[in-house]
Design an enzyme around this catalytic site. Structure first.
Site, PDB file in Angstrom:
ATOM      1  N   THR A   1       1.825  10.364 -13.042  1.00 10.55           N
ATOM      2  CA  THR A   1       0.880  11.209 -12.571  1.00 10.55           C
ATOM      3  C   THR A   1       0.622  11.164 -11.156  1.00 10.55           C
ATOM      4  OG1 THR A   1      -0.404  10.259 -14.601  1.00 10.55           O
ATOM      5  CG2 THR A   1      -1.703  11.419 -13.221  1.00 10.55           C
TER       6      THR A   1
ATOM      7  N   GLY B   1       3.242   0.883  -4.797  1.00  8.32           N
ATOM      8  CA  GLY B   1       4.207   0.013  -5.361  1.00  8.32           C
ATOM      9  C   GLY B   1       3.689  -0.557  -6.633  1.00  8.32           C
TER      10      GLY B   1
ATOM     11  N   HIS C   1       5.809  -9.956  -0.918  1.00 11.28           N
ATOM     12  CA  HIS C   1       6.138  -8.993  -0.196  1.00 11.28           C
ATOM     13  C   HIS C   1       7.324  -8.916   0.757  1.00 11.28           C
ATOM     14  CE1 HIS C   1       3.052  -6.018  -1.764  1.00 11.28           C
ATOM     15  NE2 HIS C   1       2.232  -6.980  -1.507  1.00 11.28           N
TER      16      HIS C   1
ATOM     17  N   TRP D   1      -2.411 -11.568   2.695  1.00  4.83           N
ATOM     18  CA  TRP D   1      -1.286 -11.687   2.611  1.00  4.83           C
ATOM     19  C   TRP D   1      -0.524 -13.002   3.433  1.00  4.83           C
ATOM     20  CZ3 TRP D   1      -1.752  -6.265   3.909  1.00  4.83           C
ATOM     21  CH2 TRP D   1      -1.923  -5.672   2.628  1.00  4.83           C
TER      22      TRP D   1
ATOM     23  N   LYS E   1       0.691  -1.303   0.066  1.00  4.32           N
ATOM     24  CA  LYS E   1      -0.046  -0.117   0.164  1.00  4.32           C
ATOM     25  C   LYS E   1       0.740   1.201  -0.237  1.00  4.32           C
ATOM     26  CE  LYS E   1      -3.499  -0.882  -0.374  1.00  4.32           C
ATOM     27  NZ  LYS E   1      -4.028  -1.453  -1.736  1.00  4.32           N
TER      28      LYS E   1
END
Length: 405
Positions: A315, A97, A148, A202, A94
């Site tokens: 952006t 990435g 992760h 996760w 979060k």
């Protein structure tokens, strides 16, 4: 009178030919748009040419709080994509990435671009002329070191994974360039809560440290059942084992320094200090890190660090699901307390990041100024040579005119 008119005519003809000669020489002396570019640069507005200045509320000249050496600020690596070098992306949950990871495989100008097929989660990112990857990330190699994976896992796992097992020793020419993205801790925490609330777990994360994963006693679960979907923010904050708390510090530090997930190895205060110091040091020594809140500056620093350019500009999204939620100040303060290590790390990272950006911009402007000075020096020399040729030509021609008389 006739003689005088003829003399004036020959003089005008001589001057006309000199002017024509001057135009031809000028084209030779200052070819293309070189002169025009120098004049345009002098009249151009610096703010119009700077796409980074309007990205955020950062002052034009950032006032640093921390002291860093030039070696800490200068990030420019000799990344050999055709050799053995590898970029390793440490993806913290979060932090944006996923977006940055897609930029790496889809948005970089490469001699041999990554091949991304519709419906496939991973892209093939081969070195030019070789069947091996230059990028270790979710979108190129998958979660090869675990879902992760953190700094402790990656630094122990990546060399063994990417080096051919038939090779007795790692390639001495290989450099591992670790990169990551950080985010404001409150926004990141709220985003993780919303993600968990929708069913994310996760569970596949290994959390390997010192050769093993933590036991259930060392890392208890915050919920019973398959997931924690539907949990309230209060429940999410109440669990003392929640890895969302100070996640960025934990994932960037060397956990072996504190006995991994065994909390009985040292006192909590000492453990926290060791973890924070380790995370700061590892972050500072990484080849590159970016901040979610500064997309264009992140793009700029990555391009300058690796000498790789993106095709399309990043952006800046100032509104996310997490930021759009109305959270009262008391709850936000509670989140800051739960993430006090991440708060300190982020302040450190933001200061270092903006100092690096300012340092690189000043260096770039200095180099551009030296280049312009060199161009002007060359032009002055060419103009002096042209003037000398013009004067000599004029003298020769007028001398001939006198002879014609």
């Amino acid at each position: 009178m006739v003689l005088t008119a003829g003399r004036h005519g020959r003089l005008l003809l001589a001057l006309g030919m000199v002017c024509l000669f001057a135009v031809l020489v000028l084209q030779y002396v200052c070819p293309g748009t070189e002169c025009q570019l120098l004049r345009l640069h002098a009249f151009s507005s610096p703010s119009m040419a700077d796409p980074y200045r309007t990205e955020d509320d950062t002052p034009v000249r950032f006032v640093p709080k921390l002291n860093f050496s030039d070696d800490d600020l200068l990030r420019k690596v000799d990344f050999n994509i055709k050799g053995d070098d590898l970029i390793v992306f440490l993806h913290i949950q979060k932090t944006g990435g996923t977006t940055f990871g897609r930029h790496l495989v889809r948005n970089i100008q490469l001699e041999q671009p990554c091949e991304c097929k519709a419906g496939h989660k991973k892209c093939t990112c081969h070195r030019p002329g070789k069947k091996e990857t230059w990028l270790f990330s979710r979108f190129s190699t998958g979660w090869s070191c675990g879902l992760h994976a953190d700094w402790t896992e990656l630094t122990n796992c990546v060399p063994a994974v990417v080096d051919n097992k038939r090779e007795e020793q790692p390639r001495p020419s290989r450099n591992f360039y670790y990169i990551t993205i950080l985010r404001d801790p409150v926004s990141r925490y709220l985003s993780e809560w919303r993600h968990v609330q929708r069913g994310a777990t996760w569970k596949a994360s290994l959390h390997v440290c010192d050769g093993r994963s933590p036991t259930s006693d060392e890392l208890p679960s915050c919920y019973t059942g398959d997931d924690w979907s539907g949990c309230s923010l209060k429940e999410f904050m109440h669990c003392p084992y929640n890895l969302a708390n100070n996640r960025q510090v934990r994932m960037l530090s060397d956990l072996s320094l504190v006995g991994c997930y065994n909390l009985s190895v040292m006192q909590e205060e000492e453990r926290n200090k060791v973890l924070l110091d380790s995370a700061k040091e590892n972050l500072k020594r990484m080849a590159f890190f970016g901040l979610t809140e500064f997309q264009r500056k992140t793009q700029y620093l990555f391009e300058k660090t690796f000498n790789l350019n993106f095709i399309s500009p990043f952006t800046q999204f100032n509104s996310t699901r997490a930021s759009s939620m109305e959270i009262d100040e008391e709850t936000q303060e509670h989140i800051r307390v739960l993430n006090f290590l991440d708060m300190e790390l982020y302040d450190y990272a933001k200061d270092l990041f903006l100092q690096r950006y300012q340092f690189m911009r000043q260096k770039e402007h200095h180099e551009a100024r030296l280049k312009r000075q060199e161009q002007r020096k060359i032009l002055r020399a060419k103009h002096a040579h042209f003037k000398e040729q013009t004067d000599n030509s004029t003298d020769d021609y007028l001398g001939n005119v006198e002879k014609w008389r």
